[in-house]
Motif scaffolding. Structure first.
Motif, mmCIF file in Angstrom:
data_model
loop_
_atom_site.group_PDB
_atom_site.id
_atom_site.type_symbol
_atom_site.label_atom_id
_atom_site.label_comp_id
_atom_site.label_asym_id
_atom_site.label_seq_id
_atom_site.Cartn_x
_atom_site.Cartn_y
_atom_site.Cartn_z
ATOM 1 N N GLY A 44 -43.808 103.737 99.664
ATOM 2 C CA GLY A 44 -44.151 104.802 99.069
ATOM 3 C C GLY A 44 -42.891 105.480 98.353
ATOM 4 N N VAL A 45 -41.754 105.348 99.039
ATOM 5 C CA VAL A 45 -40.301 105.911 98.520
ATOM 6 C C VAL A 45 -40.071 104.941 97.370
ATOM 7 C CG1 VAL A 45 -38.174 106.378 99.437
ATOM 8 C CG2 VAL A 45 -39.772 107.219 100.736
ATOM 9 N N VAL A 46 -40.154 103.624 97.701
ATOM 10 C CA VAL A 46 -39.485 103.109 96.710
ATOM 11 C C VAL A 46 -40.255 102.847 95.251
ATOM 12 C CG1 VAL A 46 -39.473 100.433 95.934
ATOM 13 C CG2 VAL A 46 -38.594 101.261 98.367
ATOM 14 N N VAL A 47 -41.717 102.798 95.428
ATOM 15 C CA VAL A 47 -42.614 103.184 94.238
ATOM 16 C C VAL A 47 -42.170 104.457 93.442
ATOM 17 C CG1 VAL A 47 -44.854 103.540 93.553
ATOM 18 C CG2 VAL A 47 -44.297 101.618 94.971
ATOM 19 N N ALA A 48 -41.941 105.613 94.275
ATOM 20 C CA ALA A 48 -41.705 106.939 93.528
ATOM 21 C C ALA A 48 -40.405 106.752 92.993
ATOM 22 C CB ALA A 48 -41.772 107.923 94.900
ATOM 23 N N PHE A 49 -39.388 106.180 93.398
ATOM 24 C CA PHE A 49 -37.960 105.703 93.020
ATOM 25 C C PHE A 49 -37.915 105.184 91.919
ATOM 26 C CE2 PHE A 49 -33.863 103.781 92.797
ATOM 27 C CZ PHE A 49 -33.111 104.867 92.597
ATOM 28 N N ILE A 50 -39.077 103.929 91.848
ATOM 29 C CA ILE A 50 -38.916 103.222 90.737
ATOM 30 C C ILE A 50 -39.570 103.766 89.499
ATOM 31 C CG2 ILE A 50 -40.054 101.018 89.919
ATOM 32 C CD1 ILE A 50 -39.070 99.869 92.519
ATOM 33 N N SER A 51 -40.490 104.684 89.711
ATOM 34 C CA SER A 51 -41.208 105.326 88.660
ATOM 35 C C SER A 51 -40.567 106.182 87.770
ATOM 36 C CB SER A 51 -42.286 106.327 89.034
ATOM 37 O OG SER A 51 -41.819 107.437 90.053
ATOM 38 N N GLY A 52 -38.990 106.703 88.243
ATOM 39 C CA GLY A 52 -38.345 107.463 87.532
ATOM 40 C C GLY A 52 -37.070 106.647 86.876
ATOM 41 N N TYR A 53 -37.145 105.202 87.096
ATOM 42 C CA TYR A 53 -35.996 104.211 86.590
ATOM 43 C C TYR A 53 -36.187 104.277 84.933
ATOM 44 C CZ TYR A 53 -33.323 100.307 85.312
ATOM 45 O OH TYR A 53 -32.380 99.452 84.900
ATOM 46 N N GLN A 54 -35.035 104.194 84.316
ATOM 47 C CA GLN A 54 -35.119 104.017 82.880
ATOM 48 C C GLN A 54 -33.800 103.204 82.453
ATOM 49 O OE1 GLN A 54 -35.449 107.801 81.004
ATOM 50 N NE2 GLN A 54 -33.746 108.898 82.120
ATOM 51 N N LYS A 55 -34.022 102.477 81.162
ATOM 52 C CA LYS A 55 -32.657 101.823 81.084
ATOM 53 C C LYS A 55 -32.658 102.004 79.202
ATOM 54 C CE LYS A 55 -31.051 97.003 80.492
ATOM 55 N NZ LYS A 55 -31.533 95.762 80.409
ATOM 56 N N ARG A 56 -31.612 102.269 78.783
ATOM 57 C CA ARG A 56 -31.554 102.304 77.470
ATOM 58 C C ARG A 56 -30.431 101.580 76.702
ATOM 59 N NH1 ARG A 56 -31.125 107.735 74.937
ATOM 60 N NH2 ARG A 56 -31.721 106.757 73.152
ATOM 61 N N LEU A 57 -30.397 101.124 75.715
ATOM 62 C CA LEU A 57 -29.265 100.681 75.047
ATOM 63 C C LEU A 57 -29.239 100.966 73.551
ATOM 64 C CD1 LEU A 57 -29.834 97.764 76.982
ATOM 65 C CD2 LEU A 57 -27.920 97.384 75.623
ATOM 66 N N TYR A 58 -28.227 101.335 72.885
ATOM 67 C CA TYR A 58 -27.932 101.961 71.603
ATOM 68 C C TYR A 58 -26.478 101.832 71.285
ATOM 69 C CZ TYR A 58 -26.422 106.272 73.777
ATOM 70 O OH TYR A 58 -26.069 107.061 74.562
ATOM 71 N N VAL A 59 -26.731 101.711 69.570
ATOM 72 C CA VAL A 59 -25.434 101.508 68.934
ATOM 73 C C VAL A 59 -24.918 102.936 68.653
ATOM 74 C CG1 VAL A 59 -24.317 100.653 66.914
ATOM 75 C CG2 VAL A 59 -25.857 99.305 68.132
ATOM 76 N N SER A 60 -23.734 103.415 69.076
ATOM 77 C CA SER A 60 -23.208 104.829 68.864
ATOM 78 C C SER A 60 -22.017 104.710 67.816
ATOM 79 C CB SER A 60 -22.945 105.496 69.857
ATOM 80 O OG SER A 60 -21.844 104.950 70.638
ATOM 81 N N SER A 61 -21.490 105.831 67.697
ATOM 82 C CA SER A 61 -20.024 106.173 66.971
ATOM 83 C C SER A 61 -18.921 105.500 67.850
ATOM 84 C CB SER A 61 -19.902 107.298 66.387
ATOM 85 O OG SER A 61 -20.080 108.189 67.639
ATOM 86 N N GLU A 62 -19.099 105.335 69.041
ATOM 87 C CA GLU A 62 -18.113 105.024 69.827
ATOM 88 C C GLU A 62 -17.968 103.432 70.433
ATOM 89 O OE1 GLU A 62 -17.721 107.600 73.428
ATOM 90 O OE2 GLU A 62 -17.773 109.270 72.105
ATOM 91 N N GLY A 63 -19.313 102.802 70.121
ATOM 92 C CA GLY A 63 -19.604 101.600 70.567
ATOM 93 C C GLY A 63 -21.032 101.108 70.982
ATOM 94 N N LEU A 64 -21.113 100.175 71.721
ATOM 95 C CA LEU A 64 -22.485 99.995 72.333
ATOM 96 C C LEU A 64 -22.726 100.624 73.624
ATOM 97 C CD1 LEU A 64 -22.470 96.170 71.978
ATOM 98 C CD2 LEU A 64 -24.035 97.960 70.598
ATOM 99 N N VAL A 65 -23.718 101.295 73.865
ATOM 100 C CA VAL A 65 -24.012 102.157 74.899
ATOM 101 C C VAL A 65 -25.285 101.851 75.840
ATOM 102 C CG1 VAL A 65 -24.484 104.578 75.987
ATOM 103 C CG2 VAL A 65 -22.853 103.913 73.718
ATOM 104 N N ARG A 66 -24.993 101.454 77.332
ATOM 105 C CA ARG A 66 -26.027 101.146 78.071
ATOM 106 C C ARG A 66 -25.997 102.341 79.160
ATOM 107 N NH1 ARG A 66 -24.768 95.973 80.977
ATOM 108 N NH2 ARG A 66 -25.410 94.989 79.015
ATOM 109 N N GLU A 67 -27.191 102.783 79.221
ATOM 110 C CA GLU A 67 -27.852 103.842 80.226
ATOM 111 C C GLU A 67 -28.588 103.418 81.006
ATOM 112 O OE1 GLU A 67 -29.176 107.316 77.946
ATOM 113 O OE2 GLU A 67 -27.017 108.116 77.161
ATOM 114 N N ASN A 68 -28.466 103.499 82.370
ATOM 115 C CA ASN A 68 -29.340 103.209 83.305
ATOM 116 C C ASN A 68 -29.293 104.443 84.338
ATOM 117 O OD1 ASN A 68 -29.238 100.398 82.623
ATOM 118 N ND2 ASN A 68 -27.950 100.026 84.312
ATOM 119 N N GLY A 69 -30.622 104.774 84.782
ATOM 120 C CA GLY A 69 -30.722 105.794 85.628
ATOM 121 C C GLY A 69 -32.086 106.026 86.244
#
Length: 136
Positions: A44-69
């Motif tokens: 239950g704790v693992v499923v609840a934790f995974i439900s909030g996982y997100q990953k984004r990649l985008y091109v910005s003015s500073e370079g390539l950005v990878r957001e995990n959380g």
């Protein structure tokens, strides 16, 4: 940091799936505590934790950005424009993979094929002296 072009490489869960997984996780934790079964609490704790996982990649003015959380913390990794030595583009169908190389390693980022002119314009503005190769 301004987002110039968002990649398709991220993992956006639909919000109904996120909330459903959170509800299942909370239910498993509560049921595991009720009958004193550690494996239900753990799952239950693992499923609840995974439900909030997100990953984004985008091109910005500073370079390539990878957001995990997840629910509690976000990590941001930036590949600055100065470190990019070569860019390779591979098209297949309506998708386009861009390889941003630095030294030996690099990042693979997935885009829609119709984003190519916008990506090339961004690359021409921020790294005009870097070679852009096409494979295929």
């Amino acid at each position: 940091m301004k987002e110039l072009l968002v990649s398709k490489s991220g993992t956006p869960f639909p919000s109904w799936m996120k909330w459903f997984a959170l509800a299942v996780g909370i239910f498993l934790v509560a049921d595991g505590m009720r009958v004193f079964e550690f494996h239900k609490i753990f799952v239950g704790v693992v499923v609840a934790f995974i439900s909030g996982y997100q990953k984004r990649l985008y091109v910005s003015s500073e370079g390539l950005v990878r957001e995990n959380g997840s629910w509690f913390r976000k990590y941001k990794t930036v590949l600055p424009w100065e470190e990019i030595k070569h860019v390779g583009l591979v098209k297949r169908g309506n998708r386009m993979m861009a390889f941003f190389e630095r030294d030996i390693t690099g990042w693979k980022v997935l885009f829609d094929a119709e984003d190519e002119p916008k990506l090339r314009a961004i690359l021409a503005e921020y790294i005009p002296d870097v070679e852009i190769g096409e494979v295929g």
